[in-house]
Design a protein around this motif. Structure first.
Motif, mmCIF file in Angstrom:
data_model
loop_
_atom_site.group_PDB
_atom_site.id
_atom_site.type_symbol
_atom_site.label_atom_id
_atom_site.label_comp_id
_atom_site.label_asym_id
_atom_site.label_seq_id
_atom_site.Cartn_x
_atom_site.Cartn_y
_atom_site.Cartn_z
ATOM 1 N N ALA A 14 12.669 -32.326 11.508
ATOM 2 C CA ALA A 14 12.230 -33.443 11.522
ATOM 3 C C ALA A 14 13.307 -34.300 12.247
ATOM 4 O O ALA A 14 13.324 -35.571 12.868
ATOM 5 N N SER A 15 14.599 -33.542 12.336
ATOM 6 C CA SER A 15 15.677 -34.339 13.085
ATOM 7 C C SER A 15 15.752 -34.192 14.412
ATOM 8 O O SER A 15 16.317 -34.884 15.253
ATOM 9 N N ARG A 159 14.493 -21.302 22.912
ATOM 10 C CA ARG A 159 15.814 -21.209 22.661
ATOM 11 C C ARG A 159 16.065 -21.864 21.353
ATOM 12 O O ARG A 159 16.626 -21.247 20.456
ATOM 13 N N LEU A 160 15.405 -22.917 20.922
ATOM 14 C CA LEU A 160 15.616 -23.668 19.877
ATOM 15 C C LEU A 160 15.296 -22.780 18.608
ATOM 16 O O LEU A 160 15.777 -22.593 17.618
ATOM 17 N N PHE A 161 14.184 -21.984 18.756
ATOM 18 C CA PHE A 161 13.942 -21.044 17.662
ATOM 19 C C PHE A 161 13.955 -19.835 17.958
ATOM 20 O O PHE A 161 13.484 -18.950 17.362
ATOM 21 N N ALA A 162 14.649 -19.360 19.231
ATOM 22 C CA ALA A 162 15.116 -18.081 19.370
ATOM 23 C C ALA A 162 13.965 -17.285 19.475
ATOM 24 O O ALA A 162 13.747 -15.868 18.884
ATOM 25 N N VAL A 163 13.208 -17.717 20.022
ATOM 26 C CA VAL A 163 11.831 -16.832 20.416
ATOM 27 C C VAL A 163 12.135 -15.827 21.347
ATOM 28 O O VAL A 163 12.356 -15.905 22.647
ATOM 29 N N LEU A 214 20.750 -31.036 20.800
ATOM 30 C CA LEU A 214 20.452 -30.356 19.641
ATOM 31 C C LEU A 214 21.107 -29.054 19.479
ATOM 32 O O LEU A 214 20.585 -28.173 18.826
ATOM 33 N N ASN A 215 22.302 -28.961 20.226
ATOM 34 C CA ASN A 215 23.129 -27.515 19.970
ATOM 35 C C ASN A 215 23.266 -27.110 18.426
ATOM 36 O O ASN A 215 23.311 -25.885 18.402
#
Length: 344
Positions: A14-15, A159-163, A214-215
């Motif tokens: 949510a952030s 990248r955010l979820f390392a898919v 978002l790092n």
DNA sequence: AAAACGTGGGT
DNA sequence: TACCCAAGTTT
């Protein structure tokens, strides 16, 4: 609990939107088709036109075309009333010419409907508007909480979820993950923020993770994988094709033809040529012909070497003999501009 | 569902 | 140079 499940849980997930919107408020690129962050939405006509032009096309390439189109045709009714050949001529050089044909078909449907529909589903029923563009118009022009997934968003989410699943197989998973991020407030700004982030920070190579808002949430960064995601399946080799183009001209005239509406360079103005897949066509005039040179052109799925022959415009059996005054080489697609350049 | 469909800029 | 990539859609 693995990392991905954890990131899906509320506080972190949510952030993302508030964080990204805060960044966007400070760093949004200024673009002619974009309303400033937090402002009322841009006119749907301009959102639609820019989104279609931006399909597989860079911002730098689109700018001038967007400016010329909106000057010539300030609204969808004006575009709907335009001549097909003028629209094709104005689109010339931008590529993927099915977009121009669909653009005009779409404009005419929308004008007949009295304006753009404001739901993703109704937008997706229009020519040239697919999953991406329908969501983009609904979110950006109509403030609907649709999830917009283009190549930038795929990369950011991967990248955010390392898919680690390779593209394009990962696409459904990336869409599902992206949907978990879309906020109810400012969905249009959020969509543009995701795309700006991908275009300026979360780039394909050498991502600027140190600058990314978002790092600290990014799993790929934590794993040292940011630059390697999303993974891609290897591409097939690009074959070489050969052909001949004929430039029948004298001091006063040039021979051109309108290409068939479907297929490669469909509907564009061109110089007569053979097929480029081994299909032979006879010369469009009696000749004699002399060789001017060779044009090389890279298409997405093949490379073309075109031998260019020049001769007098006599004994013509096809095409349209234009007075030089009526011939504007800027209305030709890129390949044919190269052919024309050989004549000068 | 894989292939067709343009072009120009970056590395 | 060669390859990658860019706010995808259609068939």
């Amino acid at each position: 609990m693995n990392n991905r499940a954890n990131l899906r849980e509320t506080p972190v997930r949510a952030s993302v939107a508030p964080r990204l919107l805060g960044w966007y408020d400070r760093h949004a690129r200024v673009l002619p088709w974009r309303a400033p962050p937090g402002s009322p939405p841009m006119d749907p006509y301009r959102v639609w036109l820019s989104e279609v032009m931006l399909q597989q096309t860079t911002v730098a390439a689109v700018r001038g075309y967007f400016e010329r189109f909106t000057t010539l045709w300030p609204d969808v009714q004006a575009l709907a009333a335009a001549e097909d050949t003028q629209v094709m001529g104005e689109w010339a050089g931008l590529g993927y010419y099915a977009r121009a044909r669909n653009l005009l078909a779409c404009a005419r449907q929308v004008a007949a409907m009295g304006g753009f529909p404001d739901t993703r589903q109704a937008l997706a029923a229009l020519p040239g508007i697919g999953p991406y563009t329908s969501a983009a118009i609904a979110a950006i022009a109509f403030d609907r909480a649709e999830t917009v997934v283009d190549g930038n968003v795929e990369r950011v989410v991967a990248r955010l979820f390392a898919v680690k699943t390779p593209m394009p197989a990962a696409k459904p998973e990336l869409v599902a993950l992206a949907e978990t991020l879309t906020p109810d407030r400012r969905p249009g700004d959020f969509a543009q923020a995701m795309m700006d982030l991908g275009a300026t920070i979360c780039t394909p190579r050498n991502p600027a993770c140190a600058l990314c808002p978002l790092n600290d949430l990014c799993h790929a960064r934590a794993l040292g994988l940011a630059a390697e995601l999303p993974r891609k399946s290897p591409k097939p080799p690009r074959p070489l094709r050969l052909g001949t183009a004929w430039l029948a001209l004298d001091a006063g005239h040039v021979l051109v033809e309108r290409r068939p509406a479907k297929g490669l360079l469909g509907g564009t103005l061109a110089f007569p040529s053979t097929g480029w897949d081994g299909t032979e066509h006879p010369p469009p005039a009696a000749g004699p012909w002399r060789e001017l040179g060779e044009v090389r052109h890279i298409f997405t799925h093949f490379e073309l070497h075109l031998t260019v022959l020049a001769g007098p415009p006599q004994g013509i059996n096809r095409g349209l003999l234009l007075p030089r005054a009526d011939f504007d080489p800027t209305t030709l697609p890129g390949l044919m501009r190269k052919v024309w350049a050989l004549a000068r």
